[in-house]
Motif scaffolding. Structure first.
Motif, PDB file in Angstrom:
ATOM      1  N   ASP A  42      -8.119  18.787   8.542  1.00 45.92           N
ATOM      2  CA  ASP A  42      -8.058  19.270   7.094  1.00 45.92           C
ATOM      3  C   ASP A  42      -9.413  19.587   6.533  1.00 45.92           C
ATOM      4  N   THR A  99      -7.402   2.847  -2.863  1.00 47.02           N
ATOM      5  CA  THR A  99      -7.858   1.403  -2.953  1.00 47.02           C
ATOM      6  C   THR A  99      -8.537   0.864  -1.108  1.00 47.02           C
ATOM      7  N   GLY A 100      -9.003   1.469  -1.120  1.00 51.13           N
ATOM      8  CA  GLY A 100      -9.703   2.244   0.817  1.00 51.13           C
ATOM      9  C   GLY A 100      -8.786   1.392   1.992  1.00 51.13           C
ATOM     10  N   LEU A 101      -7.724   0.958   1.755  1.00 56.98           N
ATOM     11  CA  LEU A 101      -6.766   0.807   2.865  1.00 56.98           C
ATOM     12  C   LEU A 101      -6.209   1.038   4.275  1.00 56.98           C
ATOM     13  N   ASN A 147      -4.657  11.128   2.950  1.00 54.76           N
ATOM     14  CA  ASN A 147      -6.157  11.766   3.471  1.00 54.76           C
ATOM     15  C   ASN A 147      -6.963  12.950   2.936  1.00 54.76           C
ATOM     16  N   THR A 173     -13.942   2.848  -0.206  1.00 56.59           N
ATOM     17  CA  THR A 173     -13.006   4.013  -0.071  1.00 56.59           C
ATOM     18  C   THR A 173     -14.382   4.472  -1.458  1.00 56.59           C
ATOM     19  N   ALA A 174     -13.706   6.280  -1.924  1.00 54.27           N
ATOM     20  CA  ALA A 174     -15.115   6.996  -2.345  1.00 54.27           C
ATOM     21  C   ALA A 174     -14.827   7.741  -3.134  1.00 54.27           C
ATOM     22  N   LYS A 198     -12.372   8.683  -4.735  1.00 54.82           N
ATOM     23  CA  LYS A 198     -11.272   8.717  -5.411  1.00 54.82           C
ATOM     24  C   LYS A 198     -11.107   7.630  -6.520  1.00 54.82           C
ATOM     25  N   HIS A 204       0.538  -1.071   0.229  1.00 57.71           N
ATOM     26  CA  HIS A 204       0.277  -0.127   0.032  1.00 57.71           C
ATOM     27  C   HIS A 204       0.834   0.880   0.105  1.00 57.71           C
ATOM     28  N   LEU A 239      -6.977   3.841   5.638  1.00 53.16           N
ATOM     29  CA  LEU A 239      -7.407   4.576   7.115  1.00 53.16           C
ATOM     30  C   LEU A 239      -7.591   2.180   7.989  1.00 53.16           C
TER      31      LEU A 239
HETATM   32  N1  LIG Z   1      -9.720  13.457   5.948  1.00 55.60           N
HETATM   33  C1  LIG Z   1     -11.157  13.003   4.672  1.00 55.60           C
HETATM   34  N2  LIG Z   1     -11.758  13.608   4.744  1.00 55.60           N
HETATM   35  C2  LIG Z   1     -12.633  13.428   3.730  1.00 55.60           C
HETATM   36  N3  LIG Z   1     -12.941  11.723   3.337  1.00 55.60           N
HETATM   37  C3  LIG Z   1     -12.105  11.444   3.737  1.00 55.60           C
HETATM   38  C4  LIG Z   1     -10.882  11.968   4.559  1.00 55.60           C
HETATM   39  N4  LIG Z   1      -9.969  10.370   5.307  1.00 55.60           N
HETATM   40  C5  LIG Z   1     -10.702   9.032   4.396  1.00 55.60           C
HETATM   41  N5  LIG Z   1     -12.077   9.648   4.142  1.00 55.60           N
HETATM   42  C6  LIG Z   1     -12.638   9.181   3.165  1.00 55.60           C
HETATM   43  O1  LIG Z   1     -12.591   8.009   3.846  1.00 55.60           O
HETATM   44  C7  LIG Z   1     -12.257   6.634   3.006  1.00 55.60           C
HETATM   45  C8  LIG Z   1     -11.164   5.275   3.381  1.00 55.60           C
HETATM   46  O2  LIG Z   1     -10.521   6.709   3.574  1.00 55.60           O
HETATM   47  P1  LIG Z   1      -8.976   5.691   3.118  1.00 55.60           P
HETATM   48  O3  LIG Z   1      -8.155   6.034   3.290  1.00 55.60           O
HETATM   49  O4  LIG Z   1      -9.499   4.089   3.933  1.00 55.60           O
HETATM   50  O5  LIG Z   1      -8.593   5.187   1.636  1.00 55.60           O
HETATM   51  P2  LIG Z   1      -8.179   5.770   0.489  1.00 55.60           P
HETATM   52  O6  LIG Z   1      -7.948   6.774   0.583  1.00 55.60           O
HETATM   53  O7  LIG Z   1      -9.945   5.740  -0.338  1.00 55.60           O
HETATM   54  O8  LIG Z   1      -7.820   4.900  -0.542  1.00 55.60           O
HETATM   55  P3  LIG Z   1      -6.150   4.516   0.073  1.00 55.60           P
HETATM   56  O9  LIG Z   1      -5.820   2.580   0.133  1.00 55.60           O
HETATM   57  O10 LIG Z   1      -5.236   4.990  -1.379  1.00 55.60           O
HETATM   58  O11 LIG Z   1      -5.811   4.813   0.902  1.00 55.60           O
HETATM   59  C9  LIG Z   1     -11.711   7.948   1.676  1.00 55.60           C
HETATM   60  O12 LIG Z   1     -11.526   7.040   0.220  1.00 55.60           O
HETATM   61  C10 LIG Z   1     -12.289   9.109   1.374  1.00 55.60           C
HETATM   62  O13 LIG Z   1     -14.216   8.566   0.718  1.00 55.60           O
END
Ligand SMILES: Nc1ncnc2c1ncn2[C@@H]1O[C@H](COP(=O)(O)OP(=O)(O)OP(=O)(O)O)[C@@H](O)[C@H]1O
Ligand SMILES: [Mg+2]
Length: 249
Positions: free
Chosen positions: A156, A182-184, A125, A175-176, A178, A13, A186
Protein backbone atom coordinates in the motif's frame (compact mmCIF):
# COMPACT_ATOMS: atom_id res chain seq x y z
CA UNK A 1 -11.11 -25.86 24.20
CA UNK A 2 -8.25 -23.51 23.49
CA UNK A 3 -8.51 -24.24 19.74
CA UNK A 4 -12.26 -23.55 19.86
CA UNK A 5 -11.55 -20.29 21.74
CA UNK A 6 -9.05 -19.21 19.07
CA UNK A 7 -11.52 -20.06 16.33
CA UNK A 8 -14.39 -18.22 18.06
CA UNK A 9 -12.12 -15.19 18.45
CA UNK A 10 -11.19 -15.27 14.76
CA UNK A 11 -14.83 -15.62 13.66
CA UNK A 12 -16.04 -12.80 15.97
CA UNK A 13 -13.27 -10.59 14.58
CA UNK A 14 -14.32 -11.26 10.96
CA UNK A 15 -18.00 -10.78 11.82
CA UNK A 16 -17.30 -7.27 13.14
CA UNK A 17 -15.88 -6.32 9.73
CA UNK A 18 -18.76 -8.00 7.85
CA UNK A 19 -21.34 -6.25 10.07
CA UNK A 20 -19.68 -2.87 9.37
CA UNK A 21 -20.10 -3.54 5.66
CA UNK A 22 -23.73 -4.69 6.07
CA UNK A 23 -24.53 -1.60 8.15
CA UNK A 24 -23.05 0.68 5.47
CA UNK A 25 -25.12 -1.02 2.74
CA UNK A 26 -28.29 -0.80 4.87
CA UNK A 27 -27.69 2.96 5.31
CA UNK A 28 -27.23 3.29 1.55
CA UNK A 29 -30.50 1.42 0.93
CA UNK A 30 -32.35 4.02 3.01
CA UNK A 31 -31.60 6.65 0.38
CA UNK A 32 -34.40 7.42 -2.08
CA UNK A 33 -32.13 8.58 -4.92
CA UNK A 34 -30.56 5.21 -5.80
CA UNK A 35 -31.55 3.27 -8.90
CA UNK A 36 -33.13 -0.19 -8.88
CA UNK A 37 -29.99 -2.00 -10.12
CA UNK A 38 -27.77 -0.45 -7.40
CA UNK A 39 -30.43 -1.35 -4.84
CA UNK A 40 -30.38 -4.97 -6.09
CA UNK A 41 -26.53 -5.05 -5.90
CA UNK A 42 -26.54 -3.73 -2.32
CA UNK A 43 -29.10 -6.33 -1.29
CA UNK A 44 -27.12 -9.11 -2.96
CA UNK A 45 -23.96 -8.01 -1.11
CA UNK A 46 -25.85 -8.13 2.20
CA UNK A 47 -27.15 -11.61 1.42
CA UNK A 48 -23.67 -12.84 0.46
CA UNK A 49 -22.13 -11.41 3.64
CA UNK A 50 -24.81 -13.08 5.78
CA UNK A 51 -24.22 -16.41 4.00
CA UNK A 52 -20.45 -16.08 4.50
CA UNK A 53 -20.95 -15.38 8.24
CA UNK A 54 -23.33 -18.34 8.55
CA UNK A 55 -20.74 -20.58 6.89
CA UNK A 56 -18.08 -19.42 9.37
CA UNK A 57 -20.36 -20.10 12.34
CA UNK A 58 -21.20 -23.54 10.90
CA UNK A 59 -17.48 -24.32 10.70
CA UNK A 60 -17.11 -23.41 14.39
CA UNK A 61 -20.06 -25.66 15.33
CA UNK A 62 -18.61 -28.45 13.19
CA UNK A 63 -15.25 -28.07 14.90
CA UNK A 64 -16.92 -27.92 18.34
CA UNK A 65 -18.72 -31.18 17.66
CA UNK A 66 -15.37 -32.89 17.12
CA UNK A 67 -15.37 -33.06 13.33
CA UNK A 68 -12.01 -31.67 12.24
CA UNK A 69 -11.90 -29.10 9.45
CA UNK A 70 -9.78 -30.54 6.70
CA UNK A 71 -7.39 -28.89 4.27
CA UNK A 72 -8.44 -29.10 0.63
CA UNK A 73 -6.13 -28.94 -2.38
CA UNK A 74 -7.22 -25.79 -4.22
CA UNK A 75 -6.05 -22.84 -6.30
CA UNK A 76 -4.85 -20.02 -4.04
CA UNK A 77 -5.58 -17.27 -6.62
CA UNK A 78 -9.32 -17.94 -6.23
CA UNK A 79 -9.01 -17.24 -2.50
CA UNK A 80 -7.09 -14.01 -3.19
CA UNK A 81 -9.78 -12.88 -5.63
CA UNK A 82 -12.53 -13.61 -3.10
CA UNK A 83 -10.71 -11.65 -0.39
CA UNK A 84 -10.29 -8.68 -2.76
CA UNK A 85 -14.01 -8.76 -3.63
CA UNK A 86 -14.94 -8.94 0.07
CA UNK A 87 -12.73 -6.01 1.09
CA UNK A 88 -14.22 -3.85 -1.69
CA UNK A 89 -17.55 -4.34 0.07
CA UNK A 90 -16.16 -2.84 3.33
CA UNK A 91 -16.56 0.99 3.54
CA UNK A 92 -12.76 1.40 4.01
CA UNK A 93 -12.11 -0.67 0.87
CA UNK A 94 -14.35 1.43 -1.33
CA UNK A 95 -12.18 4.56 -1.32
CA UNK A 96 -9.06 2.75 -2.52
CA UNK A 97 -8.01 1.39 -5.90
CA UNK A 98 -7.00 -2.25 -5.47
CA UNK A 99 -4.87 -3.66 -8.29
CA UNK A 100 -4.53 -7.40 -8.60
CA UNK A 101 -1.26 -8.16 -10.37
CA UNK A 102 -0.14 -11.44 -11.91
CA UNK A 103 -1.66 -14.30 -9.97
CA UNK A 104 0.26 -17.53 -10.20
CA UNK A 105 -2.05 -20.55 -10.74
CA UNK A 106 -0.42 -22.30 -7.77
CA UNK A 107 -2.42 -24.85 -5.81
CA UNK A 108 -1.97 -25.79 -2.16
CA UNK A 109 -3.59 -27.70 0.72
CA UNK A 110 -5.69 -24.96 2.29
CA UNK A 111 -8.57 -24.09 4.55
CA UNK A 112 -10.01 -21.62 2.03
CA UNK A 113 -12.25 -19.71 4.48
CA UNK A 114 -9.46 -19.16 7.01
CA UNK A 115 -6.94 -18.23 4.35
CA UNK A 116 -9.40 -15.76 2.82
CA UNK A 117 -9.86 -14.22 6.26
CA UNK A 118 -6.07 -13.80 6.73
CA UNK A 119 -5.65 -12.15 3.31
CA UNK A 120 -8.75 -10.01 3.94
CA UNK A 121 -7.24 -8.68 7.21
CA UNK A 122 -4.01 -7.70 5.46
CA UNK A 123 -5.92 -6.07 2.59
CA UNK A 124 -8.18 -4.14 4.95
CA UNK A 125 -5.18 -2.82 6.90
CA UNK A 126 -3.58 -1.83 3.58
CA UNK A 127 -6.75 0.02 2.45
CA UNK A 128 -7.09 1.78 5.80
CA UNK A 129 -3.43 2.89 5.57
CA UNK A 130 -3.65 3.90 1.88
CA UNK A 131 -6.66 6.10 2.67
CA UNK A 132 -4.24 8.27 4.70
CA UNK A 133 -1.78 8.61 1.78
CA UNK A 134 -0.92 12.03 0.37
CA UNK A 135 -1.16 10.41 -3.12
CA UNK A 136 -4.11 8.64 -4.77
CA UNK A 137 -4.79 5.73 -2.37
CA UNK A 138 -3.50 2.49 -3.89
CA UNK A 139 -3.18 -1.15 -2.86
CA UNK A 140 -1.50 -3.85 -4.95
CA UNK A 141 -1.76 -7.61 -4.52
CA UNK A 142 0.49 -10.20 -6.05
CA UNK A 143 0.76 -13.99 -5.87
CA UNK A 144 4.02 -15.82 -6.60
CA UNK A 145 5.38 -19.31 -6.05
CA UNK A 146 8.95 -20.36 -5.36
CA UNK A 147 9.43 -24.15 -5.23
CA UNK A 148 7.21 -25.47 -2.43
CA UNK A 149 6.13 -22.05 -1.16
CA UNK A 150 3.47 -19.56 -2.19
CA UNK A 151 3.71 -15.85 -1.36
CA UNK A 152 0.82 -13.38 -1.26
CA UNK A 153 2.28 -9.87 -1.27
CA UNK A 154 0.25 -6.80 -0.37
CA UNK A 155 1.61 -3.31 -0.94
CA UNK A 156 0.00 0.00 0.00
CA UNK A 157 1.09 3.60 -0.49
CA UNK A 158 0.02 4.69 3.01
CA UNK A 159 2.25 6.52 5.53
CA UNK A 160 3.82 3.36 7.03
CA UNK A 161 3.52 1.53 10.36
CA UNK A 162 3.27 3.94 13.33
CA UNK A 163 6.54 3.85 15.35
CA UNK A 164 4.58 3.11 18.55
CA UNK A 165 3.51 -0.37 17.31
CA UNK A 166 6.40 -1.38 15.06
CA UNK A 167 7.99 -3.83 17.48
CA UNK A 168 4.77 -5.37 18.79
CA UNK A 169 2.79 -5.41 15.54
CA UNK A 170 1.83 -9.09 15.66
CA UNK A 171 0.93 -9.18 19.38
CA UNK A 172 -2.79 -9.39 20.22
CA UNK A 173 -4.67 -6.13 20.96
CA UNK A 174 -1.92 -3.90 19.53
CA UNK A 175 -3.60 -1.14 17.56
CA UNK A 176 -2.78 2.45 16.62
CA UNK A 177 -4.53 5.21 14.73
CA UNK A 178 -7.90 3.47 14.29
CA UNK A 179 -10.97 4.46 16.29
CA UNK A 180 -12.45 0.91 16.18
CA UNK A 181 -9.34 -1.26 15.83
CA UNK A 182 -9.20 -4.33 18.06
CA UNK A 183 -5.57 -5.10 17.24
CA UNK A 184 -6.29 -8.72 16.36
CA UNK A 185 -6.10 -8.69 12.54
CA UNK A 186 -2.37 -9.32 12.24
CA UNK A 187 -2.28 -11.81 15.14
CA UNK A 188 -5.01 -13.89 13.47
CA UNK A 189 -3.50 -13.57 9.97
CA UNK A 190 -0.12 -14.86 11.22
CA UNK A 191 -1.79 -17.70 13.15
CA UNK A 192 -3.69 -18.83 10.04
CA UNK A 193 -0.55 -18.60 7.87
CA UNK A 194 1.33 -20.74 10.43
CA UNK A 195 -1.45 -23.34 10.24
CA UNK A 196 -0.64 -23.44 6.50
CA UNK A 197 3.09 -23.98 7.10
CA UNK A 198 3.98 -20.34 6.52
CA UNK A 199 3.91 -16.95 8.21
CA UNK A 200 3.12 -13.25 7.79
CA UNK A 201 5.99 -10.80 7.73
CA UNK A 202 6.49 -7.09 7.32
CA UNK A 203 8.92 -6.74 4.39
CA UNK A 204 9.19 -2.99 4.26
CA UNK A 205 7.55 0.10 5.72
CA UNK A 206 8.36 3.75 5.20
CA UNK A 207 6.47 7.01 4.63
CA UNK A 208 5.65 6.03 1.04
CA UNK A 209 4.84 2.37 1.12
CA UNK A 210 4.32 -0.72 3.25
CA UNK A 211 4.70 -4.32 2.09
CA UNK A 212 3.41 -7.37 3.96
CA UNK A 213 3.88 -10.94 2.76
CA UNK A 214 1.83 -13.97 3.71
CA UNK A 215 3.56 -17.25 2.91
CA UNK A 216 2.23 -20.79 2.87
CA UNK A 217 3.48 -24.22 1.96
CA UNK A 218 1.90 -26.07 -0.95
CA UNK A 219 1.85 -29.49 0.59
CA UNK A 220 1.28 -30.10 4.30
CA UNK A 221 2.83 -33.55 3.92
CA UNK A 222 6.39 -32.08 3.87
CA UNK A 223 8.45 -32.94 6.97
CA UNK A 224 7.82 -30.36 9.72
CA UNK A 225 11.56 -29.63 10.12
CA UNK A 226 11.75 -28.58 6.45
CA UNK A 227 8.76 -26.26 6.87
CA UNK A 228 10.15 -24.71 10.04
CA UNK A 229 13.68 -24.21 8.76
CA UNK A 230 12.41 -22.77 5.47
CA UNK A 231 14.47 -25.46 3.67
CA UNK A 232 11.42 -26.11 1.52
CA UNK A 233 12.28 -23.03 -0.56
CA UNK A 234 14.29 -19.86 -0.70
CA UNK A 235 12.33 -16.75 0.30
CA UNK A 236 12.10 -13.88 -2.21
CA UNK A 237 13.77 -10.68 -1.01
CA UNK A 238 11.89 -7.37 -0.55
CA UNK A 239 13.64 -6.25 -3.77
CA UNK A 240 12.25 -9.31 -5.67
CA UNK A 241 8.76 -8.46 -4.38
CA UNK A 242 9.01 -4.80 -5.41
CA UNK A 243 10.19 -5.79 -8.90
CA UNK A 244 7.38 -8.33 -9.24
CA UNK A 245 4.81 -5.75 -8.16
CA UNK A 246 6.18 -3.21 -10.68
CA UNK A 247 6.11 -5.79 -13.49
CA UNK A 248 2.54 -6.74 -12.67
CA UNK A 249 1.38 -3.19 -13.41
N1 LIG B 1 -0.44 -1.62 6.04
C1 LIG B 1 -0.30 -0.94 7.16
N2 LIG B 1 0.16 0.36 7.17
C2 LIG B 1 0.29 1.05 8.31
N3 LIG B 1 0.02 0.55 9.54
C3 LIG B 1 -0.43 -0.71 9.61
C4 LIG B 1 -0.60 -1.52 8.45
N4 LIG B 1 -1.04 -2.74 8.84
C5 LIG B 1 -1.14 -2.69 10.19
N5 LIG B 1 -0.78 -1.48 10.65
C6 LIG B 1 -0.73 -1.03 12.06
O1 LIG B 1 -0.71 -2.18 12.87
C7 LIG B 1 -1.77 -2.12 13.84
C8 LIG B 1 -2.24 -3.53 14.16
O2 LIG B 1 -2.94 -4.08 13.04
P1 LIG B 1 -4.07 -5.17 13.27
O3 LIG B 1 -4.63 -5.52 11.95
O4 LIG B 1 -3.52 -6.27 14.09
O5 LIG B 1 -5.15 -4.42 14.17
P2 LIG B 1 -6.17 -3.24 13.77
O6 LIG B 1 -6.20 -3.09 12.29
O7 LIG B 1 -5.83 -2.05 14.59
O8 LIG B 1 -7.56 -3.81 14.29
P3 LIG B 1 -8.42 -5.03 13.66
O9 LIG B 1 -8.46 -6.05 14.76
O10 LIG B 1 -9.74 -4.46 13.33
O11 LIG B 1 -7.68 -5.57 12.47
C9 LIG B 1 -2.83 -1.23 13.21
O12 LIG B 1 -3.65 -0.61 14.19
C10 LIG B 1 -1.97 -0.21 12.44
O13 LIG B 1 -1.56 0.86 13.29
MG1 LIG C 1 -6.52 -4.78 11.02
Amino acid sequence: MSAIGRMACSISHDMRHSLTAIYANAEFLERHDICASLRADLLLEIQQAVLAMTERIDSLLKFGSGRKSSLVHARVSLVVEKAVAAVKFHPDGQKVSITVGKLSPAEADIDARNLESAIYNLLLNACQAAARSTQVPEVKVHLTEVDERIYVTILDNGPGIPASVRRTLFDPFVTAGKPNGTGLGLTLARQIAEEHGGSVSLEESNRERTIFTLSLTKSRSLPLEDLKSGRAASKPTAMDLRTALKESN
